[in-house]
Motif scaffolding. Structure first.
Motif, PDB file in Angstrom:
ATOM      1  N   HIS A  28      -5.501  -7.210   2.555  1.00 23.05           N
ATOM      2  CA  HIS A  28      -5.106  -6.009   1.450  1.00 23.05           C
ATOM      3  C   HIS A  28      -5.624  -5.060   2.459  1.00 23.05           C
ATOM      4  O   HIS A  28      -4.073  -4.046   2.411  1.00 23.05           O
ATOM      5  N   THR A  29      -6.901  -5.038   3.600  1.00 28.45           N
ATOM      6  CA  THR A  29      -6.299  -3.731   4.710  1.00 28.45           C
ATOM      7  C   THR A  29      -5.468  -3.731   5.402  1.00 28.45           C
ATOM      8  O   THR A  29      -4.801  -2.917   5.766  1.00 28.45           O
ATOM      9  N   ARG A  30      -5.163  -5.495   6.077  1.00 26.64           N
ATOM     10  CA  ARG A  30      -3.941  -5.839   7.081  1.00 26.64           C
ATOM     11  C   ARG A  30      -2.863  -4.879   6.204  1.00 26.64           C
ATOM     12  O   ARG A  30      -1.747  -4.006   7.153  1.00 26.64           O
ATOM     13  N   ASN A  31      -2.283  -6.330   5.389  1.00 26.46           N
ATOM     14  CA  ASN A  31      -1.150  -5.067   3.944  1.00 26.46           C
ATOM     15  C   ASN A  31      -1.262  -3.865   4.133  1.00 26.46           C
ATOM     16  O   ASN A  31       0.145  -2.637   3.953  1.00 26.46           O
ATOM     17  N   LEU A  32      -1.927  -3.297   3.671  1.00 22.02           N
ATOM     18  CA  LEU A  32      -2.138  -1.283   3.907  1.00 22.02           C
ATOM     19  C   LEU A  32      -1.307  -1.146   4.762  1.00 22.02           C
ATOM     20  O   LEU A  32      -1.063   0.372   5.313  1.00 22.02           O
ATOM     21  N   VAL A  33      -2.494  -1.124   6.429  1.00 22.07           N
ATOM     22  CA  VAL A  33      -2.209  -0.747   7.567  1.00 22.07           C
ATOM     23  C   VAL A  33      -0.789  -0.991   7.625  1.00 22.07           C
ATOM     24  O   VAL A  33       0.208   0.029   8.431  1.00 22.07           O
ATOM     25  N   THR A  34      -0.069  -2.139   7.796  1.00 25.37           N
ATOM     26  CA  THR A  34       1.288  -2.370   8.373  1.00 25.37           C
ATOM     27  C   THR A  34       2.445  -1.629   7.493  1.00 25.37           C
ATOM     28  O   THR A  34       2.997  -1.090   7.910  1.00 25.37           O
ATOM     29  N   SER A  72       0.054 -13.028   2.133  1.00 29.48           N
ATOM     30  CA  SER A  72      -0.054 -13.123   3.179  1.00 29.48           C
ATOM     31  C   SER A  72       0.631 -12.162   4.289  1.00 29.48           C
ATOM     32  O   SER A  72       2.109 -11.714   3.514  1.00 29.48           O
ATOM     33  N   ARG A  73       0.985 -12.614   5.283  1.00 28.83           N
ATOM     34  CA  ARG A  73       1.479 -11.760   5.981  1.00 28.83           C
ATOM     35  C   ARG A  73       2.834 -12.350   6.338  1.00 28.83           C
ATOM     36  O   ARG A  73       4.111 -11.478   6.406  1.00 28.83           O
ATOM     37  N   GLN A  74       3.405 -13.315   6.097  1.00 28.84           N
ATOM     38  CA  GLN A  74       4.937 -13.997   5.683  1.00 28.84           C
ATOM     39  C   GLN A  74       4.944 -13.352   4.268  1.00 28.84           C
ATOM     40  O   GLN A  74       6.496 -12.706   4.563  1.00 28.84           O
ATOM     41  N   ASP A 115       6.088  -7.070  17.007  1.00 30.78           N
ATOM     42  CA  ASP A 115       4.690  -7.669  16.857  1.00 30.78           C
ATOM     43  C   ASP A 115       5.017  -9.437  15.748  1.00 30.78           C
ATOM     44  O   ASP A 115       5.519  -9.192  14.973  1.00 30.78           O
ATOM     45  N   SER A 116       4.824 -10.492  16.894  1.00 28.45           N
ATOM     46  CA  SER A 116       5.584 -11.249  15.761  1.00 28.45           C
ATOM     47  C   SER A 116       4.348 -12.039  15.178  1.00 28.45           C
ATOM     48  O   SER A 116       5.015 -13.174  14.612  1.00 28.45           O
ATOM     49  N   SER A 117       3.123 -11.801  15.902  1.00 24.92           N
ATOM     50  CA  SER A 117       2.210 -12.649  14.828  1.00 24.92           C
ATOM     51  C   SER A 117       1.625 -11.757  13.416  1.00 24.92           C
ATOM     52  O   SER A 117       1.017 -12.148  13.272  1.00 24.92           O
ATOM     53  N   LEU A 118       2.919 -10.607  13.633  1.00 20.89           N
ATOM     54  CA  LEU A 118       2.459  -9.943  12.719  1.00 20.89           C
ATOM     55  C   LEU A 118       4.184  -9.512  11.055  1.00 20.89           C
ATOM     56  O   LEU A 118       3.832  -9.140  10.032  1.00 20.89           O
TER      57      LEU A 118
END
Length: 551
Positions: A28-34, A72-74, A115-118
């Motif tokens: 969730h944090t990663r999603n919000l940052v993105t 997920s990131r996808q 960033d291909s990992s993102l």
């Protein structure tokens, strides 16, 4: 096509993933940052978003509310791509040129777009295309005000929200983070990685569930840029009264090598009560070393360098709400533990002594306090001092007059003194470097004596420009200790709830390229007070200036 390859090359060469997160960091944090980063990028780069005709805040709130359910990131890439696809197609931009060699590009970092990992490949392609064909018209959210010579943001402040909910608190975080990311003139020199700051503060803003916590996390966020201009303005209605009065020790003190040196008494009888003497060096307070006390309080203070931090922190280091505190001090080489009383300051009945500089400065030297000099006095004072061996300009204050008027008396011809960068709104993250700024005029009757410029941590903003301008005199020296390192016209950012902060909006450099924001103005002659100076009230910088002029 050339622009796309150039941009992609810059992104990949400078690329370092913004998400070096530990396993404990939530999806969730990663999603919000993105979401916050993409939202801010589109706000300043996408032509349709820049018109302000879309409620871009509402779009962000919707994404924040959905973010916890994105697994997920996808899935996040798919959602963001769908979101961007709803905007008008971006037309190819024929005027979106690559920055030339005169542009200041140290702050530009769009590496995360590649960033291909993102991001998925289609989303990366879309974001890079927007970057290469960025908005070239006016932007509703940001403009340059030529009359005030500063950047201005146009944002809703949501002032009726007594305590914004989590989504609006995050909106404020993302708004501020992107303002700094694209428009802070020295982001490249910030002490912390700016991308990591966003990741750190997302959960902290989520957890700020009451007014006091919200205000403190705002202050801590603002303090991360270490800008002496930055301060949090709290709406009057939300200023929380302190539950207890602040209490102070009955003596004055100064910091000397991680020791608080007692320099004078505010009340002799109260000092005698605790056996506190002039010359004592306090080593520990409430079980903490002085250095630990400073570090603990530093996260709540906005200061550009260590000297400015100490100047702002010093009055509070021995203050507190409790009337008793345990201290450890050193006296005549022996360590002593004592219980120190603290009081409301009014109880001391203390009146500070008047400065005695007129007795210190010899008649061969002129002394001018720029904090009290009026415009109408400039000609009279400069005429009065024209035959003196030297003139001391005390800039350990905020000048009340323009340095241009003074420099007209000090230089035989115009002299360059500073460079100021300015944001390029056609390419957010890039700054232009205007021509060198000059002071002085052709003047055969210029002042030929020595010019000493006194500087310390109270020298901030216009005072720092004044030091730089006065330094152009042929026989000038800046004497003292580091200035505050906060220069350049300020710009303001609003947070939901009606809170406001500011930051230095222009980069300031010496003619030869030395950065002023942070380090402060270059010091020609350091003059740091000794223990004896502090105990005897000797103005070390003033004395050093007199000695130099008298040589």
């Amino acid at each position: 096509m050339t622009r796309c390859f150039w941009l992609l090359g810059v992104y990949l060469l400078s690329f370092s993933s913004s998400f070096s997160q530990s396993d404990s960091d939530s999806v969730h944090t990663r999603n919000l940052v993105t979401i916050g980063k993409v939202w801010g990028f589109l706000k300043y780069y996408h032509p349709q978003v820049a018109t302000g005709k879309i409620d871009w805040d509402a779009q962000l709130i919707q994404l924040i509310d959905e973010s916890a359910a994105i697994p997920s990131r996808q899935a996040l890439s798919a959602r963001l791509l769908s979101w961007i696809s709803q905007l008008e197609p971006v037309k190819a931009c024929s005027s979106c040129s690559i920055p030339d060699s005169t542009a200041f590009t140290k702050n530009l970092d769009l590496s995360w777009l590649a960033d291909s990992s993102l991001f998925s490949q289609p989303l990366r392609q879309q974001l890079l295309y927007v970057a290469a064909n960025r908005n070239q018209r006016t932007n509703h959210y940001v403009r340059w005000n030529p009359f005030r010579n500063r950047l201005e943001f146009s944002e809703a402040d949501y002032s009726t929200m007594a305590l914004p909910n989590s989504s609006y608190r995050l909106l404020g975080l993302f708004r501020y983070w992107n303002s700094i990311n694209y428009f802070h003139p020295t982001k490249y020199a910030l002490p912390r990685n700016w991308a990591q700051v966003l990741t750190e503060f997302v959960p902290r803003f989520q957890q700020a569930t009451d007014t006091l916590r919200y205000q403190r996390v705002l202050q801590q966020l603002i303090s991360t840029i270490q800008d002496g201009h930055a301060e949090l303005t709290i709406p009057l209605a939300y200023r929380l009264p302190s539950p207890e009065p602040t209490l102070y020790p009955p003596f004055d003190y100064r910091l000397l090598n991680d020791t608080l040196l007692v320099v004078r008494s505010f009340n002799d009888s109260l000092c005698q009560l605790d056996d506190i003497r002039r010359g004592d060096g306090i080593l520990r307070v409430g079980g903490q070393s002085v250095a630990e006390c400073i570090d603990q309080r530093a996260q709540d203070i906005s200061a550009s360098n260590r000297s400015a931090l100490i100047q702002r922190l010093l009055p509070s280091l021995l203050a507190g709400s409790q009337p008793l505190v345990e201290i450890e001090l050193i006296r005549d080489g022996q360590r002593l533990r004592k219980t120190m009383h603290r009081y409301v300051f009014e109880r001391f009945g203390y009146r500070p002594p008047l400065p005695a500089r007129s007795k210190t400065v010899p008649p061969t030297v002129g002394y001018i306090d720029l904090g009290t000099l009026s415009v109408g006095d400039i000609k009279r004072v400069m005429d009065q001092y024209r035959d003196r061996q030297g003139i001391i300009f005390d800039v350990r204050n905020y000048p009340s007059v323009s340095f241009q008027r003074l420099c007209a008396y000090l230089n035989p011809a115009p002299r360059g003194f500073a460079r100021y960068t300015k944001p390029d709104l056609s390419f957010p993250g890039v700054f232009t470097q205007p021509a060198i700024q000059h002071v002085g005029r052709n003047n055969a009757a210029y002042y030929r004596g020595k010019v000493a410029i006194l500087c310390n941590s109270h020298t901030q903003s216009a005072a720092e420009s004044t030091c730089m301008a006065l330094r152009t005199a042929p026989r000038a020296q800046i004497i003292g200790s580091p200035s505050a390192g906060a220069n350049g016209d300020v710009c303001y950012v609003h947070f939901p709830g009606g809170y406001q902060t500011r930051f230095s909006g222009r980069g300031v450099y010496t003619v030869d390229g030395q950065l002023i924001q942070g380090p402060g103005v270059p010091i020609d002659m350091k003059a740091i007070p000794t223990r004896d100076d502090l105990l005897n009230g000797t103005d070390r910088a003033l004395q050093a200036a007199i000695d130099w002029i008298s040589q």
